[in-house]
Design an enzyme around this catalytic site. Structure first.
Site, PDB file in Angstrom:
ATOM      1  N   SER A  46       0.852  -1.208   0.000  1.00 32.22           N
ATOM      2  CA  SER A  46       0.000   0.000   0.000  1.00 32.22           C
ATOM      3  C   SER A  46       0.879   1.245   0.000  1.00 32.22           C
ATOM      4  CB  SER A  46      -0.869   0.057   1.260  1.00 32.22           C
ATOM      5  OG  SER A  46      -1.509  -1.165   1.485  1.00 32.22           O
ATOM      6  N   TYR A 135      -1.739 -10.711   3.447  1.00 33.13           N
ATOM      7  CA  TYR A 135      -1.841  -9.307   3.858  1.00 33.13           C
ATOM      8  C   TYR A 135      -3.295  -9.050   4.253  1.00 33.13           C
ATOM      9  CZ  TYR A 135      -1.228  -4.163   3.414  1.00 33.13           C
ATOM     10  OH  TYR A 135      -1.175  -2.809   3.623  1.00 33.13           O
ATOM     11  N   LYS A 163       0.469 -10.454   7.531  1.00 31.15           N
ATOM     12  CA  LYS A 163       0.708  -9.033   7.809  1.00 31.15           C
ATOM     13  C   LYS A 163      -0.620  -8.511   8.319  1.00 31.15           C
ATOM     14  CE  LYS A 163       2.204  -4.747   5.444  1.00 31.15           C
ATOM     15  NZ  LYS A 163       1.151  -3.840   5.877  1.00 31.15           N
ATOM     16  N   THR A 165      -2.777  -5.845   9.465  1.00 25.91           N
ATOM     17  CA  THR A 165      -3.051  -4.409   9.544  1.00 25.91           C
ATOM     18  C   THR A 165      -4.503  -4.230   9.981  1.00 25.91           C
ATOM     19  OG1 THR A 165      -1.414  -4.023   7.824  1.00 25.91           O
ATOM     20  CG2 THR A 165      -2.869  -2.190   8.356  1.00 25.91           C
ATOM     21  N   GLY A 187       0.733  -4.388  11.608  1.00 25.68           N
ATOM     22  CA  GLY A 187       0.663  -3.468  10.473  1.00 25.68           C
ATOM     23  C   GLY A 187       0.411  -2.003  10.783  1.00 25.68           C
ATOM     24  N   ASP A 189       1.624   1.002  12.708  1.00 24.84           N
ATOM     25  CA  ASP A 189       2.854   1.385  13.411  1.00 24.84           C
ATOM     26  C   ASP A 189       2.568   1.985  14.790  1.00 24.84           C
ATOM     27  OD1 ASP A 189       3.289   0.916  10.768  1.00 24.84           O
ATOM     28  OD2 ASP A 189       4.277   2.832  10.351  1.00 24.84           O
ATOM     29  N   GLU A 190       1.498   2.778  14.851  1.00 27.38           N
ATOM     30  CA  GLU A 190       1.159   3.475  16.102  1.00 27.38           C
ATOM     31  C   GLU A 190       0.721   2.489  17.186  1.00 27.38           C
ATOM     32  OE1 GLU A 190       0.021   3.601  13.108  1.00 27.38           O
ATOM     33  OE2 GLU A 190      -2.014   4.354  12.912  1.00 27.38           O
ATOM     34  N   SER A 206       4.948   1.874   7.266  1.00 31.26           N
ATOM     35  CA  SER A 206       5.338   3.000   6.422  1.00 31.26           C
ATOM     36  C   SER A 206       6.183   4.010   7.188  1.00 31.26           C
ATOM     37  CB  SER A 206       4.085   3.695   5.882  1.00 31.26           C
ATOM     38  OG  SER A 206       3.302   4.198   6.966  1.00 31.26           O
TER      39      SER A 206
HETATM   40  O1  MN9 Z   1       2.143  -0.775   5.948  1.00 32.31           O
HETATM   41  C1  MN9 Z   1       0.838   0.969   6.790  1.00 32.31           C
HETATM   42  N1  MN9 Z   1      -0.472   0.873   6.290  1.00 32.31           N
HETATM   43  C2  MN9 Z   1      -0.942   1.750   5.399  1.00 32.31           C
HETATM   44  C3  MN9 Z   1       1.432  -0.397   6.811  1.00 32.31           C
HETATM   45  O2  MN9 Z   1      -0.325   2.713   5.082  1.00 32.31           O
HETATM   46  C4  MN9 Z   1      -2.219   1.491   4.798  1.00 32.31           C
HETATM   47  C5  MN9 Z   1       0.985   1.604   8.172  1.00 32.31           C
HETATM   48  O3  MN9 Z   1       2.350   1.766   8.356  1.00 32.31           O
HETATM   49  C6  MN9 Z   1       0.286   2.950   8.339  1.00 32.31           C
HETATM   50  O4  MN9 Z   1       0.635   3.806   7.290  1.00 32.31           O
HETATM   51  C7  MN9 Z   1       0.672   3.650   9.643  1.00 32.31           C
HETATM   52  C8  MN9 Z   1      -0.060   4.964   9.843  1.00 32.31           C
HETATM   53  O5  MN9 Z   1      -1.403   4.748  10.148  1.00 32.31           O
HETATM   54  O6  MN9 Z   1       0.437   2.810  10.716  1.00 32.31           O
END
Ligand code: MN9
Length: 293
Positions: A46, A135, A163, A165, A187, A189-190, A206
């Site tokens: 993504s 994913y 993965k 998310t 997935g 990060d926060e 990301s």
């Molecule tokens: O790869 C990312 N998902 C998307 C994982 O961007 C859709 C995350 O790293 C988020 O960007 C990040 C910020 O919400 O957690």
């Protein structure tokens, strides 16, 4: 054999002023992250604007990442497409290019049935024959991988993990508990520390493109059994992630990488651009983060 664990950056795609993929900047980003202590790369997911790239562009990006990585860190190629045939083509290419694993979002847009989605995954895994990460990103794909569906998918020996998310950590815990041999990548990060606490083996994200040293500390402190220290660093990361989420995640991260001397250009349209005012706010926030971290 490399272990599937740790902190992996979901790479962004840099463009030059003509809008073409900028392979020079991509190489620089890979080496910069390795110097910062990253464990691996998730390519053309993504974050990499997968669905705004052509099939050939995705192949070329993966080749550049493998070349710059030089076999040092994990390379996971996202090969997801709506069409099984196109995903298979990317998967076979990823294997020949030297990726350590492949991964795919579920086919989307047409609201495929669960059976169709499972068949997509089986066709892909059996057609490519290499470690595979499902994913799971229900907020974007519309399909949520349940622990029960994962049980069925595990009939295929190529399933290496998920993965994950999503923020249903009960689900994550159930999946890891039922399949301790799988690697679950957190997935969001926060919520890395929450995912690790529920049993995740690492994270793919990301924001790790710009927060690697801090995320490293979250992960290492957690692994060392120091949750208080891990949370302290998660707080530091989350102050930055809050700002990054305000103006568009990918464009914001690209802007910050610009401050580090890597010009990624904007995201491909229809993604919008960052304004000068937003750029200034990101600069202020990033400078404060660098002093603080
Ligand atoms: O790869 C990312 N998902 C998307 C994982 O961007 C859709 C995350 O790293 C988020 O960007 C990040 C910020 O919400 O957690």
């Amino acid at each position: 054999m490399k272990k599937f664990e740790g902190i992996c950056a979901a790479l962004l795609t840099p463009y030059d002023c003509a809008g073409k993929v900028n392979h020079k900047v991509l190489k620089k980003q890979v080496r910069w992250l390795i110097d910062q202590g990253i464990d691996g790369f998730y390519v053309c997911g993504s974050t990499g604007e997968a669905f705004l790239l052509s099939q050939d562009e995705r192949k070329a990006i993966l080749e550049t990442v493998c070349e710059a990585n030089n076999g040092e860190k994990l390379v996971i190629a996202h090969v997801g497409q709506i069409s099984t045939e196109h995903a298979l083509d990317l998967g076979r290419h990823a294997k020949s290019a030297g990726a350590d694993a492949i991964s795919s979002i579920s086919p989307f847009y047409y609201k495929f049935s669960t059976e169709e989605i499972q068949q997509y995954y089986f066709d892909l895994m059996n057609g490519v024959e290499m470690p595979f990460f499902i994913y799971n990103f229900p907020a974007f794909s519309g399909f949520s991988l349940s622990p029960e569906i994962l049980d069925k998918m595990c009939q295929c020996k190529y399933v290496a993990g998920v993965k994950f998310t999503a923020s249903d950590f009960f689900q994550l815990e159930r999946m890891k508990h039922a399949h301790p041999e799988l690697t679950i990548w957190n997935g969001y990060d926060e919520m890395l520390l929450s995912g690790l606490s529920a049993g995740a083996d690492g994270g793919i994200g990301s924001t790790y493109n710009v927060l690697c040293p801090t995320i490293r500390k979250v992960y290492d402190a957690f692994r060392a059994g120091d949750s208080t220290e891990a949370l302290r660093h998660q707080h530091i990361a989350n102050d930055m992630i809050t700002l990054i989420c305000k103006f568009g995640v990918f464009a914001s991260i690209k802007t910050i990488l610009g401050f580090e001397g890597m010009d990624f250009g904007p995201c491909r349209k229809p993604f919008g651009a960052i304004s000068e005012e937003e750029k200034e706010m990101l600069k202020k926030g990033y400078d404060a983060y660098l002093k603080h971290r």
